[in-house]
Scaffold this motif. Structure first.
Motif, PDB file in Angstrom:
ATOM      1  N   GLY A  17       0.813  -1.200   0.000  1.00 45.71           N
ATOM      2  CA  GLY A  17       0.000   0.000   0.000  1.00 45.71           C
ATOM      3  C   GLY A  17       0.853   1.259   0.000  1.00 45.71           C
ATOM      4  O   GLY A  17       0.546   2.240  -0.665  1.00 45.71           O
ATOM      5  N   LEU A  18       1.908   1.202   0.739  1.00 43.20           N
ATOM      6  CA  LEU A  18       2.807   2.360   0.755  1.00 43.20           C
ATOM      7  C   LEU A  18       3.461   2.572  -0.595  1.00 43.20           C
ATOM      8  O   LEU A  18       3.628   3.698  -1.061  1.00 43.20           O
ATOM      9  N   LYS A  19       3.844   1.463  -1.257  1.00 44.36           N
ATOM     10  CA  LYS A  19       4.442   1.576  -2.585  1.00 44.36           C
ATOM     11  C   LYS A  19       3.449   2.174  -3.577  1.00 44.36           C
ATOM     12  O   LYS A  19       3.807   3.014  -4.396  1.00 44.36           O
ATOM     13  N   ARG A  20       2.215   1.741  -3.520  1.00 41.59           N
ATOM     14  CA  ARG A  20       1.187   2.240  -4.423  1.00 41.59           C
ATOM     15  C   ARG A  20       0.988   3.752  -4.214  1.00 41.59           C
ATOM     16  O   ARG A  20       0.832   4.504  -5.172  1.00 41.59           O
ATOM     17  N   GLN A  21       0.969   4.128  -2.945  1.00 37.06           N
ATOM     18  CA  GLN A  21       0.794   5.542  -2.658  1.00 37.06           C
ATOM     19  C   GLN A  21       1.931   6.373  -3.256  1.00 37.06           C
ATOM     20  O   GLN A  21       1.726   7.445  -3.803  1.00 37.06           O
ATOM     21  N   ARG A  22       3.162   5.815  -3.157  1.00 40.12           N
ATOM     22  CA  ARG A  22       4.306   6.535  -3.730  1.00 40.12           C
ATOM     23  C   ARG A  22       4.181   6.621  -5.252  1.00 40.12           C
ATOM     24  O   ARG A  22       4.499   7.654  -5.851  1.00 40.12           O
ATOM     25  N   LEU A  23       3.709   5.587  -5.875  1.00 38.35           N
ATOM     26  CA  LEU A  23       3.526   5.599  -7.325  1.00 38.35           C
ATOM     27  C   LEU A  23       2.486   6.637  -7.724  1.00 38.35           C
ATOM     28  O   LEU A  23       2.646   7.363  -8.700  1.00 38.35           O
ATOM     29  N   MET A  24       1.403   6.685  -6.957  1.00 38.49           N
ATOM     30  CA  MET A  24       0.368   7.668  -7.257  1.00 38.49           C
ATOM     31  C   MET A  24       0.880   9.094  -7.044  1.00 38.49           C
ATOM     32  O   MET A  24       0.587   9.999  -7.825  1.00 38.49           O
ATOM     33  N   ASP A  25       1.679   9.264  -5.959  1.00 39.08           N
ATOM     34  CA  ASP A  25       2.232  10.594  -5.700  1.00 39.08           C
ATOM     35  C   ASP A  25       3.168  11.038  -6.814  1.00 39.08           C
ATOM     36  O   ASP A  25       3.294  12.218  -7.123  1.00 39.08           O
ATOM     37  N   HIS A  26       3.809  10.064  -7.466  1.00 36.27           N
ATOM     38  CA  HIS A  26       4.756  10.395  -8.536  1.00 36.27           C
ATOM     39  C   HIS A  26       4.069  10.502  -9.891  1.00 36.27           C
ATOM     40  O   HIS A  26       4.732  10.633 -10.917  1.00 36.27           O
ATOM     41  N   GLY A  27       2.745  10.408  -9.898  1.00 42.57           N
ATOM     42  CA  GLY A  27       2.016  10.610 -11.138  1.00 42.57           C
ATOM     43  C   GLY A  27       2.033   9.415 -12.063  1.00 42.57           C
ATOM     44  O   GLY A  27       2.134   9.563 -13.280  1.00 42.57           O
ATOM     45  N   SER A  28       1.965   8.223 -11.536  1.00 43.41           N
ATOM     46  CA  SER A  28       1.960   7.042 -12.391  1.00 43.41           C
ATOM     47  C   SER A  28       0.772   7.059 -13.334  1.00 43.41           C
ATOM     48  O   SER A  28      -0.324   7.466 -12.983  1.00 43.41           O
ATOM     49  N   SER A  29       0.982   6.578 -14.547  1.00 47.29           N
ATOM     50  CA  SER A  29      -0.106   6.528 -15.519  1.00 47.29           C
ATOM     51  C   SER A  29      -1.139   5.480 -15.143  1.00 47.29           C
ATOM     52  O   SER A  29      -2.236   5.477 -15.677  1.00 47.29           O
ATOM     53  N   TYR A  30      -0.784   4.622 -14.257  1.00 47.35           N
ATOM     54  CA  TYR A  30      -1.751   3.606 -13.847  1.00 47.35           C
ATOM     55  C   TYR A  30      -2.645   4.095 -12.721  1.00 47.35           C
ATOM     56  O   TYR A  30      -3.809   3.768 -12.632  1.00 47.35           O
ATOM     57  N   TYR A  31      -2.100   4.853 -11.822  1.00 49.20           N
ATOM     58  CA  TYR A  31      -2.844   5.247 -10.635  1.00 49.20           C
ATOM     59  C   TYR A  31      -3.195   6.731 -10.623  1.00 49.20           C
ATOM     60  O   TYR A  31      -3.890   7.184  -9.745  1.00 49.20           O
ATOM     61  N   GLY A  32      -2.665   7.472 -11.569  1.00 51.90           N
ATOM     62  CA  GLY A  32      -2.963   8.895 -11.620  1.00 51.90           C
ATOM     63  C   GLY A  32      -4.284   9.140 -12.318  1.00 51.90           C
ATOM     64  O   GLY A  32      -4.994   8.218 -12.724  1.00 51.90           O
ATOM     65  N   PRO A  33      -4.642  10.401 -12.500  1.00 57.01           N
ATOM     66  CA  PRO A  33      -5.920  10.756 -13.119  1.00 57.01           C
ATOM     67  C   PRO A  33      -5.976  10.383 -14.588  1.00 57.01           C
ATOM     68  O   PRO A  33      -7.041  10.287 -15.157  1.00 57.01           O
ATOM     69  N   ASN A  34      -4.788  10.210 -15.249  1.00 54.70           N
ATOM     70  CA  ASN A  34      -4.770   9.875 -16.677  1.00 54.70           C
ATOM     71  C   ASN A  34      -4.491   8.387 -16.894  1.00 54.70           C
ATOM     72  O   ASN A  34      -3.756   7.996 -17.788  1.00 54.70           O
ATOM     73  N   TYR A  35      -5.095   7.529 -16.051  1.00 56.13           N
ATOM     74  CA  TYR A  35      -4.771   6.113 -16.160  1.00 56.13           C
ATOM     75  C   TYR A  35      -5.282   5.499 -17.439  1.00 56.13           C
ATOM     76  O   TYR A  35      -4.797   4.479 -17.899  1.00 56.13           O
ATOM     77  N   MET A  36      -6.273   6.171 -18.097  1.00 61.75           N
ATOM     78  CA  MET A  36      -6.760   5.629 -19.368  1.00 61.75           C
ATOM     79  C   MET A  36      -5.791   5.947 -20.509  1.00 61.75           C
ATOM     80  O   MET A  36      -5.653   5.159 -21.438  1.00 61.75           O
ATOM     81  N   TYR A  37      -5.101   7.128 -20.451  1.00 61.26           N
ATOM     82  CA  TYR A  37      -4.247   7.504 -21.576  1.00 61.26           C
ATOM     83  C   TYR A  37      -3.177   8.467 -21.078  1.00 61.26           C
ATOM     84  O   TYR A  37      -3.474   9.429 -20.366  1.00 61.26           O
ATOM     85  N   ASP A  38      -1.953   8.211 -21.405  1.00 66.25           N
ATOM     86  CA  ASP A  38      -0.842   9.053 -21.002  1.00 66.25           C
ATOM     87  C   ASP A  38      -0.286   9.739 -22.255  1.00 66.25           C
ATOM     88  O   ASP A  38       0.423   9.110 -23.044  1.00 66.25           O
ATOM     89  N   PRO A  39      -0.659  11.032 -22.477  1.00 61.85           N
ATOM     90  CA  PRO A  39      -0.223  11.687 -23.720  1.00 61.85           C
ATOM     91  C   PRO A  39       1.278  11.912 -23.729  1.00 61.85           C
ATOM     92  O   PRO A  39       1.902  12.031 -22.666  1.00 61.85           O
ATOM     93  N   PRO A  40       1.856  11.969 -24.911  1.00 59.27           N
ATOM     94  CA  PRO A  40       3.307  12.235 -24.989  1.00 59.27           C
ATOM     95  C   PRO A  40       3.598  13.661 -24.554  1.00 59.27           C
ATOM     96  O   PRO A  40       2.734  14.545 -24.616  1.00 59.27           O
ATOM     97  N   PRO A  41       4.783  13.930 -24.082  1.00 50.57           N
ATOM     98  CA  PRO A  41       5.130  15.296 -23.652  1.00 50.57           C
ATOM     99  C   PRO A  41       5.091  16.256 -24.844  1.00 50.57           C
ATOM    100  O   PRO A  41       5.309  15.846 -25.994  1.00 50.57           O
ATOM    101  N   PRO A  42       4.747  17.535 -24.597  1.00 50.03           N
ATOM    102  CA  PRO A  42       4.694  18.495 -25.704  1.00 50.03           C
ATOM    103  C   PRO A  42       6.084  18.688 -26.308  1.00 50.03           C
ATOM    104  O   PRO A  42       7.099  18.543 -25.626  1.00 50.03           O
ATOM    105  N   PRO A  43       6.132  18.993 -27.591  1.00 48.18           N
ATOM    106  CA  PRO A  43       7.438  19.200 -28.231  1.00 48.18           C
ATOM    107  C   PRO A  43       8.099  20.455 -27.659  1.00 48.18           C
ATOM    108  O   PRO A  43       7.425  21.380 -27.220  1.00 48.18           O
ATOM    109  N   PRO A  44       9.398  20.487 -27.636  1.00 49.85           N
ATOM    110  CA  PRO A  44      10.087  21.680 -27.105  1.00 49.85           C
ATOM    111  C   PRO A  44       9.782  22.891 -27.986  1.00 49.85           C
ATOM    112  O   PRO A  44       9.587  22.765 -29.196  1.00 49.85           O
ATOM    113  N   PRO A  45       9.699  24.068 -27.382  1.00 43.85           N
ATOM    114  CA  PRO A  45       9.412  25.269 -28.184  1.00 43.85           C
ATOM    115  C   PRO A  45      10.533  25.556 -29.176  1.00 43.85           C
ATOM    116  O   PRO A  45      11.705  25.283 -28.911  1.00 43.85           O
ATOM    117  N   THR A  46      10.141  26.077 -30.300  1.00 51.78           N
ATOM    118  CA  THR A  46      11.113  26.412 -31.338  1.00 51.78           C
ATOM    119  C   THR A  46      11.514  27.881 -31.184  1.00 51.78           C
ATOM    120  O   THR A  46      10.664  28.754 -30.992  1.00 51.78           O
TER     121      THR A  46
END
Length: 368
Positions: A17-46
């Motif tokens: 349970g503690l491990k899961r909480q740490r994963l959620m705190d770190h924004g895991s794609s499985y336990y975070g709010p975007n568990y259905m889809y994790d979009p790729p990071p935006p491209p760097p500005p030009t």
């Protein structure tokens, strides 16, 4: 309720349970709010590269006898790479372009805006590379025979190109007589002879022009030994006599005779005596550009002055020149006020000169 099935690891469920909480705190794609889809990071500005501006500024209001060394001194502490004086029809316009060593120096150069070279304040503006190159092209076209740009104002550095332009002028324009304009009102014949000291001129060949009141008009006719001498003497056009630059024009003996017949020449009783005659008028020079009439009244606090007796002069753009005329109650007060010569008003010391009502009236008639 804890699961202890066949495939359970040996760890305690509370640790998981503690491990899961740490994963959620770190924004895991499985336990975070975007568990259905994790979009790729935006491209760097030009970033588009913007080259630094060409390090050039434009100066306006330079003295007509200005030299490159004075520009270098004006921008003391900055790297001056080039100075291009602007001419029009062979005459210095009072403008110049100055190329600096680095773009960062442009802002430092702009801080010199409205500071003085000699007794004239100089304006400094931003400029561009194309304006500088265009000025070079115009100088080449304007110079005789398409020669390189001239590197001087109206003074010593400009003498060679001025002489070349004189060579191209038809000798028939010159009749052995020159007309001078812009002379100090106190100018004597001896001073004119010294101005043309490279030529054999005697005082009887200098004819100072008078105004309608018989006083100096700031003009003169000068007779030379030959047309060639008068043409050569034009090289001194716009050089200074006393504190003023003098303009020279070809004239004829007919013009001189006409001035003589109309009684426009000064009588000997007035020649060179303007400044020695006591008058109730003083001229101030070196005033801060922000100085007002009340500041001048405070400067002369021991004398009775009104705002109507103070005349601050302005240039053709309506900006103060740093000079003013002051009318005192009488000539004795004006003479006593000269004791304040070179005393300070604000952070600047003030120069005082004896003047005359004629000088004042001429200044007012010019809208200054």
């Amino acid at each position: 309720m804890f699961y202890r099935g066949k495939y359970a690891d040996g760890g305690d469920a509370r640790e998981m349970g503690l491990k899961r909480q740490r994963l959620m705190d770190h924004g895991s794609s499985y336990y975070g709010p975007n568990y259905m889809y994790d979009p790729p990071p935006p491209p760097p500005p030009t970033y588009s590269y913007v080259p630094p501006p060409f390090p050039v500024v434009r100066l306006r209001g330079l003295p007509f006898d200005c030299a490159e060394t004075e520009i270098v001194d004006f921008f003391h502490g900055l790297d001056v790479i080039d100075v291009l004086f602007v001419h029009k029809s062979g005459k210095f316009t009072g403008e110049a372009y100055c190329v600096l060593g680095y773009p960062l120096q442009i802002d430092f150069a702009l801080q010199r805006n409205r500071q003085n070279i000699g007794r004239r304040y100089v304006e400094v503006f931003r400029s561009r590379k194309d304006e500088y190159y265009k000025a070079i092209a115009n100088e080449v076209l304007d110079a005789p025979g398409g020669s390189p740009p001239r590197r001087g104002g109206g003074g010593g550095a400009a003498a060679p190109p001025r002489a070349r332009s004189l060579e191209e002028r038809d000798l028939s324009e010159f009749k052995g007589v020159l007309r001078m304009r812009g002379l100090p009102f106190s100018t004597s014949k001896e001073e004119v002879v010294n101005f043309f000291k490279d030529y054999k001129i005697s005082e009887d060949k200098v004819h100072l022009i008078a105004n309608s009141e018989g006083r100096a008009a700031g003009e003169a006719f000068v007779e030379f030994a030959s047309a060639e001498d008068s043409k050569a003497a034009m090289a001194k056009d716009r050089m200074t006599l006393g504190r003023r630059y003098v303009e020279l024009f070809p004239a004829s003996r007919e013009e001189l005779e006409e001035a003589t017949s109309k009684g426009r020449l000064m009588s000997r009783s007035f020649e060179g005596t303007e400044e020695s005659e006591p008058t109730p008028v003083l001229r101030m020079r070196g005033l801060p550009f922000s100085a007002g009439k009340d500041d001048i009244i405070d400067f002369f606090e021991n004398f009775k002055l009104s705002e109507e007796s103070i005349h601050i002069t302005y240039n053709y753009e309506g900006r103060p020149t740093g000079e003013a005329f002051v009318e005192f109650a009488n000539a004795e007060d004006a003479k006593a006020a000269l004791a304040k010569d070179r005393m300070t008003l604000g952070s600047r010391y003030i120069e005082l000169f004896q003047s005359s009502p004629e000088d004042l009236n001429e200044s007012l008639s010019r809208g200054r």
